[in-house]
Design an enzyme around this catalytic site. Structure first.
Site, PDB file in Angstrom:
ATOM      1  N   ARG A   1      -1.299  -9.107  13.391  1.00  0.00           N
ATOM      2  CA  ARG A   1      -1.752  -8.011  12.527  1.00  0.00           C
ATOM      3  C   ARG A   1      -2.610  -8.531  11.372  1.00  0.00           C
ATOM      4  O   ARG A   1      -3.600  -7.923  11.000  1.00  0.00           O
ATOM      5  CB  ARG A   1      -0.544  -7.229  11.993  1.00  0.00           C
ATOM      6  CG  ARG A   1       0.193  -6.468  13.063  1.00  0.00           C
ATOM      7  CD  ARG A   1       0.637  -5.102  12.593  1.00  0.00           C
ATOM      8  NE  ARG A   1       1.622  -5.155  11.523  1.00  0.00           N
ATOM      9  CZ  ARG A   1       2.936  -5.223  11.711  1.00  0.00           C
ATOM     10  NH1 ARG A   1       3.423  -5.260  12.936  1.00  0.00           N
ATOM     11  NH2 ARG A   1       3.756  -5.251  10.695  1.00  0.00           N
TER      12      ARG A   1
ATOM     13  N   LYS B   1       0.816  -1.224   0.000  1.00  0.00           N
ATOM     14  CA  LYS B   1       0.000   0.000   0.000  1.00  0.00           C
ATOM     15  C   LYS B   1       0.846   1.270   0.000  1.00  0.00           C
ATOM     16  O   LYS B   1       0.606   2.170  -0.776  1.00  0.00           O
ATOM     17  CB  LYS B   1      -0.909   0.059   1.241  1.00  0.00           C
ATOM     18  CG  LYS B   1      -2.068  -0.885   1.247  1.00  0.00           C
ATOM     19  CD  LYS B   1      -3.067  -0.527   2.347  1.00  0.00           C
ATOM     20  CE  LYS B   1      -2.483  -0.483   3.736  1.00  0.00           C
ATOM     21  NZ  LYS B   1      -2.057  -1.793   4.252  1.00  0.00           N
TER      22      LYS B   1
ATOM     23  N   ARG C   1      11.038  -7.357   5.255  1.00  0.00           N
ATOM     24  CA  ARG C   1      11.122  -5.950   5.644  1.00  0.00           C
ATOM     25  C   ARG C   1      11.693  -5.825   7.054  1.00  0.00           C
ATOM     26  O   ARG C   1      12.515  -4.955   7.338  1.00  0.00           O
ATOM     27  CB  ARG C   1       9.726  -5.308   5.562  1.00  0.00           C
ATOM     28  CG  ARG C   1       9.742  -3.806   5.740  1.00  0.00           C
ATOM     29  CD  ARG C   1       8.397  -3.214   5.433  1.00  0.00           C
ATOM     30  NE  ARG C   1       7.474  -3.330   6.555  1.00  0.00           N
ATOM     31  CZ  ARG C   1       6.203  -2.952   6.505  1.00  0.00           C
ATOM     32  NH1 ARG C   1       5.682  -2.509   5.380  1.00  0.00           N
ATOM     33  NH2 ARG C   1       5.430  -3.065   7.574  1.00  0.00           N
TER      34      ARG C   1
ATOM     35  N   ARG D   1      13.249  -4.048  12.186  1.00  0.00           N
ATOM     36  CA  ARG D   1      12.066  -3.578  12.934  1.00  0.00           C
ATOM     37  C   ARG D   1      11.716  -4.555  14.044  1.00  0.00           C
ATOM     38  O   ARG D   1      11.335  -5.685  13.797  1.00  0.00           O
ATOM     39  CB  ARG D   1      10.874  -3.412  11.986  1.00  0.00           C
ATOM     40  CG  ARG D   1      11.026  -2.183  11.097  1.00  0.00           C
ATOM     41  CD  ARG D   1       9.988  -2.146  10.016  1.00  0.00           C
ATOM     42  NE  ARG D   1       8.641  -1.991  10.561  1.00  0.00           N
ATOM     43  CZ  ARG D   1       7.712  -1.219   9.986  1.00  0.00           C
ATOM     44  NH1 ARG D   1       7.996  -0.538   8.905  1.00  0.00           N
ATOM     45  NH2 ARG D   1       6.500  -1.157  10.490  1.00  0.00           N
TER      46      ARG D   1
ATOM     47  N   ARG E   1      -9.583   1.523   9.343  1.00  0.00           N
ATOM     48  CA  ARG E   1      -9.226   0.128   9.606  1.00  0.00           C
ATOM     49  C   ARG E   1     -10.394  -0.676  10.187  1.00  0.00           C
ATOM     50  O   ARG E   1     -10.272  -1.880  10.350  1.00  0.00           O
ATOM     51  CB  ARG E   1      -8.048   0.063  10.577  1.00  0.00           C
ATOM     52  CG  ARG E   1      -6.772   0.558   9.922  1.00  0.00           C
ATOM     53  CD  ARG E   1      -5.546   0.198  10.691  1.00  0.00           C
ATOM     54  NE  ARG E   1      -4.362   0.670   9.973  1.00  0.00           N
ATOM     55  CZ  ARG E   1      -3.134   0.363  10.304  1.00  0.00           C
ATOM     56  NH1 ARG E   1      -2.898  -0.415  11.339  1.00  0.00           N
ATOM     57  NH2 ARG E   1      -2.112   0.818   9.619  1.00  0.00           N
TER      58      ARG E   1
END
Length: 199
Positions: A150, A19, A133, A139, A94
């Site tokens: 998630r 996105k 990622r 992260r 969301r």
């Protein structure tokens, strides 16, 4: 596109669907404001505005910013000059409650969504992209458990929005499991058709 007809775009899709990448390309190609709610919250706090002061303690405690505050932030952001031609909304709504509040607010300011894209990727592809990622960016929040949580949250809370926008007649499904340029080409085609209809 006729004068005064903004191109207002919403991107839906599970984390890892691409996105953010596509939103940036749409914004720069079509001269639209990229409204990534995470970035927007951070910059509101940095500006030291009254809204920023209300948001800061909420974010710092790790809580979610209440829907009415998010709507207020987006409404304020849409009044900026760079949003006159249109916007790309990325990361909000969301939940169904947020979607209904957003629809109401956009109707109130006369800026209904022109088009809603759903970037569709299989869960296993999204998981693999998020792992990559996490490794590349180091992260800490992208642990396997966090990623799966998630995704579960997306399917439970956000996926119903697809049916909501499909019923409104402005949803376009895009297969996101392809090279970035191919995905963008399909998005461009849909946006150009939307512009022709709107002008």
């Amino acid at each position: 596109m006729g004068p005064g007809v903004p191109l207002d775009v919403l991107l839906l899709g599970v984390q890892g669907a691409g996105k953010g990448t596509q939103a940036k390309r749409i914004a720069s190609d079509y001269g639209l404001a990229h409204i990534a709610t995470g970035d927007m919250l951070r910059s509101t706090i940095a500006d030291g505005s009254e809204l920023g002061r209300r948001v800061k303690p909420i974010l710092e405690s790790g809580e979610l910013v209440p829907d009415d505050l998010m709507i207020e932030l987006i409404r304020e952001r849409l009044q900026s000059q760079d949003a006159e031609n249109g916007f790309v909304l990325d990361g909000f709504p969301r939940t169904m409650t947020q979607a209904e509040a957003l629809d109401w607010m956009l109707a109130e300011i006369g800026r209904p969504l022109s088009i809603v894209f759903e970037l569709q990727v299989p869960d296993e592809v999204a998981i693999e992209r998020l792992y990559r990622r996490a490794e590349a960016e180091g992260r800490a929040d992208d642990t396997p458990e966090a990623i799966e949580k998630r995704l579960e949250l997306y399917h439970r809370e956000t996926k119903p929005l697809v049916a909501h926008y499909r019923a409104l007649g402005n949803l376009v499904g895009i297969h996101g499991n392809r090279p970035e340029n191919e995905v963008f080409a399909e998005i461009q085609q849909a946006l150009d058709q939307t512009r022709v209809v709107a002008s």
